[in-house]
Scaffold this motif. Structure first.
Motif, short mmCIF file in Angstrom:
data_model
loop_
_atom_site.label_atom_id
_atom_site.label_comp_id
_atom_site.label_asym_id
_atom_site.label_seq_id
_atom_site.Cartn_x
_atom_site.Cartn_y
_atom_site.Cartn_z
N PRO A 99 54.95 37.64 37.82
CA PRO A 99 55.46 37.82 39.20
C PRO A 99 54.94 39.09 39.87
CG PRO A 99 57.25 37.19 37.75
CD PRO A 99 56.06 37.44 36.87
N PHE A 100 54.80 40.19 39.11
CA PHE A 100 54.30 41.43 39.69
C PHE A 100 52.88 41.27 40.22
CE2 PHE A 100 51.80 45.31 39.21
CZ PHE A 100 52.47 46.14 40.09
N PHE A 101 51.99 40.71 39.41
CA PHE A 101 50.61 40.55 39.85
C PHE A 101 50.46 39.47 40.91
CE2 PHE A 101 49.71 42.97 35.97
CZ PHE A 101 48.86 43.92 36.51
N LYS A 135 37.46 47.25 47.17
CA LYS A 135 38.80 46.74 47.41
C LYS A 135 39.00 45.37 46.77
CE LYS A 135 40.07 49.16 51.61
NZ LYS A 135 40.58 48.99 52.98
N SER A 136 37.94 44.62 46.58
CA SER A 136 38.03 43.29 45.97
C SER A 136 38.35 43.36 44.49
CB SER A 136 36.73 42.53 46.17
OG SER A 136 36.47 42.36 47.54
N ALA A 137 38.23 44.53 43.88
CA ALA A 137 38.54 44.67 42.46
C ALA A 137 40.02 44.44 42.20
CB ALA A 137 38.11 46.04 41.95
N LEU A 138 40.89 44.82 43.14
CA LEU A 138 42.33 44.66 42.92
C LEU A 138 42.76 43.20 42.81
CD1 LEU A 138 45.00 46.05 42.44
CD2 LEU A 138 45.30 46.17 44.92
N PRO A 139 42.38 42.32 43.74
CA PRO A 139 42.76 40.92 43.54
C PRO A 139 42.10 40.30 42.31
CG PRO A 139 41.60 41.18 45.63
CD PRO A 139 41.76 42.52 45.04
N LEU A 140 40.88 40.74 41.99
CA LEU A 140 40.24 40.25 40.77
C LEU A 140 41.05 40.62 39.54
CD1 LEU A 140 37.78 39.00 39.32
CD2 LEU A 140 36.79 41.29 39.30
N ILE A 143 44.16 38.43 39.29
CA ILE A 143 43.85 37.09 38.77
C ILE A 143 43.58 37.14 37.27
CG2 ILE A 143 42.13 35.24 38.86
CD1 ILE A 143 41.95 35.87 41.92
N LEU A 144 42.81 38.15 36.83
CA LEU A 144 42.52 38.28 35.40
C LEU A 144 43.77 38.56 34.58
CD1 LEU A 144 39.17 40.27 35.45
CD2 LEU A 144 39.49 37.87 34.86
N MET A 145 44.67 39.38 35.10
CA MET A 145 45.90 39.68 34.36
C MET A 145 46.81 38.45 34.29
SD MET A 145 45.85 42.64 33.03
CE MET A 145 47.56 42.96 32.67
#
Length: 175
Positions: A99-101, A135-140, A143-145
């Motif tokens: 839920p957090f991610f 900035k795109s590293a955060l959504p990546l 998704i990975l987490m």
């Protein structure tokens, strides 16, 4: 099959983190030498160091979780058996991590899409372009987490369905 894909993603994240550390160290040494020996500065080099550090920080979350070396706030964990550890991990991933991610992904998505739309660059005039990629590293990472969390839950379910004799030989649950 999913284990091999997870391992491949983990190895790619690990290599990327190593390259980012190397870039960061080289940039910082160059910045200091250029500034204090020659009295010159390059804004692009400072931006590259900042971008490398920013991506490294968020990717280290994935790397730490993938190696099962993330920080746990659980003083009783050392006395727990593998079955109980897996159960607690699965519940924590299901109720807290996913839920957090997911919420993080939901809340940052408008900013990321806007950054891509305007191909956002450095905030300083003459700085390095490509801030939208950083900035795109955060959504990546989100998704990975989430993906790693789902894999750990499936592994825990498979592990818990086995007989208790295999409880001693296992060494962790992350990808």
């Amino acid at each position: 099959m999913s284990y091999k894909i997870g391992l491949l993603i983990h190895l790619l994240v690990e290599k990327l983190c190593l390259y980012l550390v190397a870039v960061l160290v080289i940039c910082e040494i160059a910045i200091v030498l250029l500034r204090y020996i020659y009295g010159i500065g390059f804004l692009q080099l400072q931006d590259l160091a900042l971008y490398s550090f920013s991506i490294l920080v968020v990717l280290s979350i994935v790397y730490g979780f993938g190696r099962n070396e993330h920080v746990r706030v659980d003083v009783f964990r050392e006395r727990q058996g593998q079955r109980l550890k897996r159960q607690i991990d699965a519940v924590a991933i299901l109720l807290l991590m996913i839920p957090f991610f997911t919420l993080t992904l939901y809340w940052v998505w408008p900013d990321i899409s806007y950054a891509w739309k305007i191909t956002e660059g450095s905030r300083e005039t003459g700085g390095l372009a490509g801030l939208f990629l950083v900035k795109s590293a955060l959504p990546l990472v989100c998704i990975l987490m989430i993906t790693q969390g789902i894999v750990v839950i499936f592994r825990a379910g498979r592990y818990l369905s086995e007989k208790p004799e295999t409880d001693v030989a296992d060494n962790g649950g992350a990808v």
